[in-house]
Design an enzyme around this catalytic site. Structure first.
Site, PDB file in Angstrom:
ATOM      1  CG  HIS A 141      -2.137   0.811   1.150  1.00 39.24           C
ATOM      2  ND1 HIS A 141      -2.089   2.178   1.071  1.00 39.24           N
ATOM      3  CD2 HIS A 141      -3.449   0.489   1.119  1.00 39.24           C
ATOM      4  CE1 HIS A 141      -3.319   2.654   1.014  1.00 39.24           C
ATOM      5  NE2 HIS A 141      -4.164   1.666   1.034  1.00 39.24           N
ATOM      6  CD  GLU A 243      -3.217   1.503  -2.497  1.00 29.16           C
ATOM      7  OE1 GLU A 243      -3.835   0.434  -2.260  1.00 29.16           O
ATOM      8  OE2 GLU A 243      -3.702   2.624  -2.255  1.00 29.16           O
TER       9      GLU A 243
END
Ligand code: TA6
Length: 267
Positions: A141, A243
């Site tokens: 992330h 991401e």
């Protein structure tokens, strides 16, 4: 508790918290390239919660999860540093009573972070240590720091349709670079090219992914920024999440099997 590594030339340095094996900082030639919220509380993180910013590791589930916390438990657990050569660090997370109460499988995650010149390599290896097959989704992330998110350009997602997590609709791909972000964006692009390029000012950051077929693009924008107590109200203007993940389809792993993925950021 953090660990630090430097590139062989010394021009790059990285800090990684043992909390979630969250990479907190990547400084190259004196410039911070990773976004970490000023309210992230990285020095005293809350057990079970992710640190706001850096590169949190999403495992064993991307998104809302009926078994446990959104984005899984890996980013909220304390990992163990098993090796640090000065340029490369290896951290591990093995299933324990807490994880098995949430997700009753035996696993080991091995996360390797390597600095080499202008590149930052992060690779994740998943071992099924148990006697039953399991399936998961996983994602790095990555919060990237930008001077002004309205002025960024992103190439590598052109002509790729995406699931809009805000409207729950599928949106057909559009031609050309993404030119600036000016609203809340929360998109899951499946089966994307393995190279994306983030451009702002004179800086280019290449995101190169291996065995991570999907890409999530996120910026909370102002209303959602205000709704996060670990994120400054105006910080949405200085970050973008690009991401790399395996999220559109679940990854199955048989007993004793191993699965690996990698992301290389190059500035
Ligand atoms: O990055 C995509 C996303 O799933 C968004 O929907 C938003 O929820 C973001 O992750 C942050 O999630 P978190 O659980 O860290 O607040």
């Amino acid at each position: 508790m953090s660990v630090h590594i430097k590139s062989p030339s010394g021009e790059a340095s990285v800090e990684i918290s043992l909390h979630g094996a969250t990479l907190l900082s990547w400084v190259l030639s004196g410039k911070e390239l990773i976004f970490l919220s000023k309210l992230a509380n990285a020095s005293n993180p809350t057990s079970g919660k992710g640190i706001r910013g850096g590169i949190p590791i999403v495992f064993p589930n991307f998104g809302p999860w009926e078994c446990g916390p959104q984005h899984g438990f890996a980013r909220g657990k304390v990992w163990t540093c098993v090796q640090n050569t000065g340029h490369c660090v290896v951290l591990e997370l093995t299933s324990d009573e807490e994880t098995k109460n949430i997700w009753n499988y035996d696993f080991k995650l091995t996360y390797t972070v390597t600095l080499n010149g202008h590149s930052l390599e992060t690779s994740l290896s998943v071992d099924n240590l148990g006697t039953e097959a399991f399936d998961f989704t996983t994602l790095l992330h990555t919060y990237l720091r930008v001077p002004a998110v309205q002025n960024i350009r992103i190439s590598g997602l052109e002509n790729i349709g995406f699931h809009d997590s805000l409207t729950k609709k599928y949106i057909e791909g559009i031609d050309g670079d993404i030119q600036g972000i000016n609203e809340n964006v929360d998109r899951v692009y499946a089966n994307t090219p393995n190279i994306h390029l983030l451009k702002f000012d004179e800086t280019h950051i290449k995101v190169e992914k291996t065995n991570l077929p999907d890409t999530v693009l996120w910026n909370p924008w102002s209303d959602k920024a205000k709704g996060m107590n670990d994120f400054g109200d105006d910080e949405y203007l200085e970050m973008v999440c690009i991401e790399a993940g395996k999220v559109a389809e679940r990854q199955f792993l048989e007993p004793s099997e191993n699965w690996q993925c990698k992301q290389v950021l190059t500035a």
